[in-house]
Design an enzyme around this catalytic site. Structure first.
Site, PDB file in Angstrom:
ATOM      1  N   HIS A  14       0.941  -1.319  -0.047  1.00 43.14           N
ATOM      2  CA  HIS A  14      -0.003  -0.024  -0.004  1.00 43.14           C
ATOM      3  C   HIS A  14       0.898   1.315  -0.001  1.00 43.14           C
ATOM      4  CE1 HIS A  14      -3.896   2.077   1.568  1.00 43.14           C
ATOM      5  NE2 HIS A  14      -3.154   2.992   1.055  1.00 43.14           N
ATOM      6  N   HIS A  66       0.083  17.385  -6.731  1.00 45.29           N
ATOM      7  CA  HIS A  66      -0.287  17.161  -8.094  1.00 45.29           C
ATOM      8  C   HIS A  66      -0.224  18.406  -8.941  1.00 45.29           C
ATOM      9  CE1 HIS A  66      -3.144  13.866  -6.352  1.00 45.29           C
ATOM     10  NE2 HIS A  66      -2.030  13.413  -6.827  1.00 45.29           N
ATOM     11  N   THR A  98      -1.197   4.264  -8.308  1.00 48.91           N
ATOM     12  CA  THR A  98      -1.304   5.864  -8.525  1.00 48.91           C
ATOM     13  C   THR A  98      -2.563   5.917  -9.221  1.00 48.91           C
ATOM     14  OG1 THR A  98      -0.015   7.575  -9.543  1.00 48.91           O
ATOM     15  CG2 THR A  98      -0.098   5.435 -10.843  1.00 48.91           C
ATOM     16  N   THR A  99      -3.000   7.057  -9.472  1.00 49.46           N
ATOM     17  CA  THR A  99      -4.425   7.414  -9.926  1.00 49.46           C
ATOM     18  C   THR A  99      -4.000   8.195 -11.475  1.00 49.46           C
ATOM     19  OG1 THR A  99      -4.695   8.468  -7.874  1.00 49.46           O
ATOM     20  CG2 THR A  99      -6.388   8.920  -9.731  1.00 49.46           C
ATOM     21  N   LYS A 101      -3.971  10.221 -14.352  1.00 43.77           N
ATOM     22  CA  LYS A 101      -4.553  11.594 -14.616  1.00 43.77           C
ATOM     23  C   LYS A 101      -4.125  12.355 -16.002  1.00 43.77           C
ATOM     24  CE  LYS A 101      -2.680  12.616  -9.997  1.00 43.77           C
ATOM     25  NZ  LYS A 101      -1.926  10.951  -9.872  1.00 43.77           N
ATOM     26  N   GLY A 197      -8.543   8.433  -2.441  1.00 35.38           N
ATOM     27  CA  GLY A 197      -9.018   9.761  -2.452  1.00 35.38           C
ATOM     28  C   GLY A 197      -9.808  10.191  -1.046  1.00 35.38           C
ATOM     29  N   GLU A 227     -12.067   5.046   6.275  1.00 36.96           N
ATOM     30  CA  GLU A 227     -11.186   6.101   6.916  1.00 36.96           C
ATOM     31  C   GLU A 227     -11.847   7.217   7.460  1.00 36.96           C
ATOM     32  OE1 GLU A 227      -7.884   7.066   4.093  1.00 36.96           O
ATOM     33  OE2 GLU A 227      -9.251   6.625   2.902  1.00 36.96           O
ATOM     34  N   ASP A 302       1.519   3.619   2.964  1.00 35.54           N
ATOM     35  CA  ASP A 302       0.631   4.592   2.531  1.00 35.54           C
ATOM     36  C   ASP A 302       1.394   5.593   1.776  1.00 35.54           C
ATOM     37  OD1 ASP A 302      -2.083   5.204   1.950  1.00 35.54           O
ATOM     38  OD2 ASP A 302      -2.054   6.478   3.995  1.00 35.54           O
ATOM     39  N   ASP A 303       2.068   6.536   2.444  1.00 37.42           N
ATOM     40  CA  ASP A 303       2.736   7.631   1.866  1.00 37.42           C
ATOM     41  C   ASP A 303       3.947   8.139   2.591  1.00 37.42           C
ATOM     42  OD1 ASP A 303       0.279   8.664  -0.183  1.00 37.42           O
ATOM     43  OD2 ASP A 303      -0.660   8.798   1.940  1.00 37.42           O
TER      44      ASP A 303
HETATM   45  P1  IMP Z   1      -1.158   9.419  -6.767  1.00 38.02           P
HETATM   46  O1  IMP Z   1      -2.409   8.646  -6.936  1.00 38.02           O
HETATM   47  O2  IMP Z   1      -0.217   8.654  -7.243  1.00 38.02           O
HETATM   48  O3  IMP Z   1      -1.269  10.660  -7.212  1.00 38.02           O
HETATM   49  O4  IMP Z   1      -0.875   9.459  -5.117  1.00 38.02           O
HETATM   50  C1  IMP Z   1      -1.790  10.396  -4.292  1.00 38.02           C
HETATM   51  C2  IMP Z   1      -3.216  10.095  -4.098  1.00 38.02           C
HETATM   52  O5  IMP Z   1      -3.244   8.768  -3.564  1.00 38.02           O
HETATM   53  C3  IMP Z   1      -4.083  11.043  -3.459  1.00 38.02           C
HETATM   54  O6  IMP Z   1      -4.336  11.989  -4.399  1.00 38.02           O
HETATM   55  C4  IMP Z   1      -5.201  10.184  -2.875  1.00 38.02           C
HETATM   56  O7  IMP Z   1      -6.084  10.053  -3.869  1.00 38.02           O
HETATM   57  C5  IMP Z   1      -4.711   8.916  -2.691  1.00 38.02           C
HETATM   58  N1  IMP Z   1      -4.206   8.748  -1.294  1.00 38.02           N
HETATM   59  C6  IMP Z   1      -2.948   8.887  -0.788  1.00 38.02           C
HETATM   60  N2  IMP Z   1      -3.094   8.493   0.630  1.00 38.02           N
HETATM   61  C7  IMP Z   1      -4.376   8.406   0.800  1.00 38.02           C
HETATM   62  C8  IMP Z   1      -4.950   8.182   2.038  1.00 38.02           C
HETATM   63  O8  IMP Z   1      -4.455   8.111   3.227  1.00 38.02           O
HETATM   64  N3  IMP Z   1      -6.315   7.974   1.930  1.00 38.02           N
HETATM   65  C9  IMP Z   1      -6.994   7.956   0.716  1.00 38.02           C
HETATM   66  N4  IMP Z   1      -6.457   8.280  -0.418  1.00 38.02           N
HETATM   67  C10 IMP Z   1      -5.106   8.410  -0.296  1.00 38.02           C
HETATM   68 ZN    ZN Z   2      -3.852   4.978   0.916  1.00 35.93          ZN
END
Ligand code: IMP
Ligand code: ZN
Length: 363
Positions: A14, A66, A98-99, A101, A197, A227, A302-303
């Protein structure tokens, strides 16, 4: 213990790409945009360097990240660096989500965004990256662990598989577009779909058609669940029977019952839960109950960038907060092999590697 946690092979299931950006890279990219006059660097710097963030502030930070990172070159660079950072702390299998975009101002489509991610994987050069899915029959089996070392002398190897995230802000059509893209990219190591998200935005019924379609087409699914308090949604998510769920913070008695009977593995992100205040403190974290009831769990970051953490740090945190010994930590790490979305060939290679590592590790 943290050093030891770094030496053990680990599996990360994750991790959000843009949330795992290095602080130094984010600041460098922001400074560049500041010089062009696109943003006011001093304002942005304060936001980036702030450490305590509520869930609401985290999503404001993501919007800022972003804005700074959504061009092809930056996406490739961040991907390369994130993989290198995980490999450096002995993550041997990474499922990076990753989302995809669109950014019209940079001529970016969801597809070209993902191509930039793949370019980033190809650009990694200080570690061997296995990212393209091979059919089991085609697998070469030339594991880099054959010499009895899982790390060290030879070049390291990391398996990377991709999950495409659906953002809760998206429509059913946009979610479907992401699923179709994932299907097109299976040969490049895309193994599943994530729903993530801002948890206060969007409704389950919006994403359900795309998630159902993904499941029917053989993609694995992981859902951010619980969450924020939303009992009805958690029930619907558990009834969907995803391959894994993330977080499970605001779960009630009947959710736990359903979760445990369905044996859906939970991705646990300790630092993230504490930082976003979805769990008040580690001594009341559901890790303890899930661990003692032998429910499938895996520790995740997570991050790493947004929450200033690493997977080794998460392992160390769990060891100290829940009183786990090295043997138990090793078992926890190894058990994660069972929850990966990649196929049986990769599982077997990881099993073999963990077995070799156990002979070398001091436990
Ligand atoms: P990306 O998808 O690579 O741009 O990573 C960042 C995105 O992951 C954020 O804009 C959220 O949509 C999602 N994200 C990251 N951490 C969390 C979280 O703790 N809860 C829900 N979504 C998350
Ligand atoms: Zn997450």
């Amino acid at each position: 213990m943290e050093e030891w946690c770094k030496t053990i092979p680990k599996i990360e299931l994750h991790a959000h790409l843009n949330g795992s950006i290095r602080d130094s890279t984010l600041l460098e990219l922001a400074r560049g945009l500041g010089e062009k006059g696109t943003i006011v660097f001093s304002d942005v710097e304060k936001v980036i360097l702030k450490n305590d963030r509520s869930l609401v502030e985290v999503f404001k930070l993501f919007d800022l990240i972003h804005l700074i990172t959504t061009d092809h070159e930056s996406v490739s660079r961040i991907t390369k660096e994130v993989v290198e950072d995980f490999a450096a702390e002995n993550v041997v299998y990474l499922e990076l989500r990753t989302t995809p975009k669109r950014n019209d101002s940079k001529a970016m489509s969801k597809e070209s965004y993902m191509q930039a991610v793949v370019e980033g994987l190809r650009a990694v050069n200080n570690v061997d990256v296995d990212f393209a899915c091979k059919l089991d029959a085609e697998a070469t089996g030339n594991s880099h662990y054959d010499n009895g070392r899982y790390s060290g002398a030879e070049r390291k190897k990391i398996y990377v598989r991709l999950l495409l995230s659906i953002d809760r802000r998206e429509s059913t059509e946009a979610a479907m577009e992401t699923v179709k893209l994932a299907l097109q990219m299976k040969h490049l190591g895309v193994v599943g779909i994530d729903l993530s998200g801002n948890p206060v935005i969007g409704e389950w019924k919006t994403f359900l058609p795309a998630l159902k379609f993904a499941k029917e087409q053989g993609l694995s699914i992981t859902l951010h669940s619980g969450e924020v308090p939303n009992a009805e949604e958690v029930h619907a998510m558990l009834d969907f029977l995803p391959g894994r769920i993330g977080h499970a913070c605001y779960f009630e008695e009947d959710h736990w019952r359903k979760l445990k009977s369905s044996k859906i593995p939970v991705e646990i992100c300790l630092t993230s839960n504490i930082r976003t205040e979805t769990i008040p403190s580690l001594d009341v974290h559901h890790f303890a109950d899930l661990y003692s009831s032998e429910h499938p769990i895996t520790l995740c970051t997570d991050d790493t960038g947004v929450f200033s953490t690493s997977l080794s740090h998460e392992y160390n945190l769990a060891a100290s907060a829940f009183g786990l010994a090295k043997k138990e930590m090793y078992r926890l790490a190894r058990n994660a092999v069972n929850f990966i979305f990649a196929g049986s060939q990769v599982k077997e290679e990881l099993e073999e590697m963990f077995a070799l590592a156990s002979k070398e590790l001091e436990m």
